[in-house]
Design a protein around this motif. Structure first.
Motif, mmCIF file in Angstrom:
data_model
loop_
_atom_site.group_PDB
_atom_site.id
_atom_site.type_symbol
_atom_site.label_atom_id
_atom_site.label_comp_id
_atom_site.label_asym_id
_atom_site.label_seq_id
_atom_site.Cartn_x
_atom_site.Cartn_y
_atom_site.Cartn_z
ATOM 1 N N SER A 1 -32.571 36.420 -8.456
ATOM 2 C CA SER A 1 -31.341 37.167 -8.283
ATOM 3 C C SER A 1 -30.597 36.872 -6.923
ATOM 4 O O SER A 1 -29.368 36.968 -6.804
ATOM 5 C CB SER A 1 -31.748 38.585 -8.230
ATOM 6 N N LYS B 1 -28.938 33.450 -7.702
ATOM 7 C CA LYS B 1 -27.792 33.294 -8.669
ATOM 8 C C LYS B 1 -27.053 34.518 -8.905
ATOM 9 O O LYS B 1 -26.273 34.363 -9.802
ATOM 10 C CB LYS B 1 -28.600 32.974 -9.992
ATOM 11 N N ASP C 1 -28.041 37.278 -10.193
ATOM 12 C CA ASP C 1 -27.952 37.883 -11.577
ATOM 13 C C ASP C 1 -29.347 38.702 -11.484
ATOM 14 O O ASP C 1 -30.085 38.549 -10.820
ATOM 15 C CB ASP C 1 -27.862 36.764 -12.788
ATOM 16 N N ARG D 1 -30.965 37.541 -19.138
ATOM 17 C CA ARG D 1 -30.640 37.709 -17.617
ATOM 18 C C ARG D 1 -29.022 37.826 -17.648
ATOM 19 O O ARG D 1 -28.180 37.295 -18.700
ATOM 20 C CB ARG D 1 -30.800 36.242 -17.013
ATOM 21 N N VAL D 2 -28.399 38.576 -16.726
ATOM 22 C CA VAL D 2 -27.020 39.176 -16.626
ATOM 23 C C VAL D 2 -26.672 39.054 -15.139
ATOM 24 O O VAL D 2 -27.366 39.238 -14.479
ATOM 25 C CB VAL D 2 -26.672 40.376 -17.333
ATOM 26 N N LYS D 3 -25.423 38.293 -15.171
ATOM 27 C CA LYS D 3 -24.648 38.249 -13.903
ATOM 28 C C LYS D 3 -24.443 39.669 -13.309
ATOM 29 O O LYS D 3 -23.946 40.662 -14.098
ATOM 30 C CB LYS D 3 -23.081 37.572 -13.842
#
Ligand code: ATP
Length: 448
Positions: free
Chosen positions: A416, A419, A421, A434-436
């Motif tokens: 996280s 990135k 996310d 995984r999500v932004k």
């Protein structure tokens, strides 16, 4: 679905759903307090009902009337006469009291009823009025007596004309109200199933007498569908037509919606107990209030009939908890050590879940991860009911979230930081994706 009431009572206490009222003084009169998670769940149930019954329709409006009202209302409604009384019997040996309709009688043998606790002989049934009496003002005399309302609907009937005129409504239409009601029940019990202070969600539908049957059937279906839409299984719900001899004093016809609880009742058999009543009240209420108040409550020359849908918030909350309670043998998180161990998942409908999102830093001794997790918490807090949890292993925290029905757990990990996310874990499927961080609100909103 839960198999014993004790499991719900224990979870409700342990995780902050329901506490005994006045607990440090030993409890009080079968009243209960709703804790931090209980109040959220209760609010979500009420919000769902209001959304369905008022907001999404053009023909039902809301009301919030006072709990204390003129005692003349209760005279007119029949609640102060024999109409709103249960029959009470007392055991001559152990002195326990029971509602006589809950004691099965052996007519064949023509025996006297016996105490279900100790087998002692019971007294003859005596009428016992359920209204809670109080005094208004400094003098405790006859003139200042009034009653805490025993049902919310009387406040609706006495405002019928006010609402009709101010909102320029035409029959058929409905008035909805959510609020507290009080009954001095003879045999409260089964946790929050029967208490002396409770909340009702009631809707009164005013219609022409010739349309009453049609709307009765319409509302029966609408109300059953509401429970189904919030995840209660069809096989745990049923209608029960109330026998003529059991009808409340105001009703021409009544059908109960019953839920299969993990405890029984002598009247309706194992498990099945009322959570909501659909009543055809005819013109009982408006004609009696017209007679007693002198105010003409007719509409175009006739008294409209009333179809009432009356649900208990506390009882439906209990039913939602029972139906959501799921035990997984051998566990699902890595915290489970033995195959005999059982993990609890509260599979509440997402709309009802008290906490929607748990935010969990993977580890709590990395200041950067903690900081990022707190940022995510701050972003989501204004949009969803969130909980930040950094205590214990990640598996233990998933388990804690599952136990109170949190639909989504978000983990902030080392990736996280690079990135921007996070992973979102779904309570029911345990799938992770995984999500932004910038897409989180939209992503969660879609799923909630
Ligand atoms: P019961 O036969 O169980 O006493 P009732 O037929 O008297 O219930 P209604 O007067 O039709 O109940 O009230 C409508 C709803 O209000 C009930 O279906 C229930 O959900 C709720 N309710 C009534 N009494 C209580 C209580 N003492 N505690 C909690 N909820 C209640």
């Amino acid at each position: 679905m839960v198999d014993s009431i004790e499991k719900i009572v224990s979870l409700a206490k342990r995780r902050g759903f329901v506490f005994l009222s006045s607990e440090i003084y030993g409890g009080f009169g079968s009243c209960y307090d709703f804790g931090p998670l209980g109040v959220e769940l209760k609010n979500n149930i009420k919000k769902s009902w209001w959304q369905e019954m008022v907001r999404q329709r053009g023909d039902i409006v809301g009301l919030d009337s006072a709990i204390l009202m003129s005692s003349k209302i209760w005279q007119a409604s029949g609640h102060l006469t024999a109409g709103f009384a249960d029959e009470l019997v007392e055991c001559k040996k152990c002195h326990k009291r029971f509602r006589s309709d809950e004691i099965s009688r052996s007519k064949a043998k023509n025996q006297k009823s016996r105490c279900p606790e100790c087998g002692g002989v019971l007294t003859k049934p005596k009428k016992f009025n359920l209204m809670m009496k109080t005094y208004v003002g400094p003098l405790e005399d006859e003139a200042s007596i009034t009653y805490l309302r025993a049902e919310t609907c009387q406040g609706i009937y006495v405002n019928f004309k006010n609402v009709l005129q101010t909102m320029r409504l035409k029959i058929p239409f409905g008035i909805a109200q959510i609020g507290k009601a009080f009954r001095n029940e003879i045999t409260p019990g089964n946790f929050i199933y029967r208490t002396r202070e409770f909340e009702q969600m009631e809707m009164q539908w005013f219609c022409a007498p010739k349309d009453a049957n049609k709307f009765f059937n319409y509302w029966k279906k609408e109300r059953l569908d509401w429970y189904l839409s919030l995840g209660i299984e069809k096989k745990h719900l049923r209608f029960r037509e109330v026998k003529k001899s059991e009808l409340p004093h105001y009703a021409k016809r009544a059908v109960d919606i019953e839920y299969k609880f993990p405890f029984g009742s002598p009247r309706s058999g194992a498990g099945w107990k009322e959570i909501e009543g659909i009543h055809n009240r005819g013109d009982w209420d408006l004609s009696n209030h017209s007679k007693h108040s002198g105010e003409d409550l007719k509409y175009e020359g006739y008294f409209p009939y009333i179809i009432e849908t009356s649900a208990g918030v506390d009882r439906t909350l209990f039913a939602f908890l029972c139906s959501a309670f799921t035990e997984v043998k051998g566990g699902r998180t890595k915290t489970t050590k033995s195959v005999k161990e059982v993990e609890t998942v509260l599979k509440l409908h997402k709309r009802l879940a008290p906490i929607k999102v748990a935010i969990l830093p993977l580890v709590k001794n990395n200041p950067e991860i903690v900081k990022k997790a707190k940022e995510v918490y701050d972003i989501l807090k204004p949009h969803f009911m969130c909980q930040y949890d950094e205590v214990g292993s990640i598996g233990r925290r998933y388990r804690r979230a599952d136990e109170v029905g949190v639909p989504f757990a978000i983990t902030v990990d080392f990736d996280s930081l690079k990135k921007n996310d996070v992973t979102i874990r779904d309570r029911d499927t345990m799938k992770q994706k995984r999500v932004k961080i910038k897409d989180l609100i939209l992503c969660l909103r879609k799923q909630l």
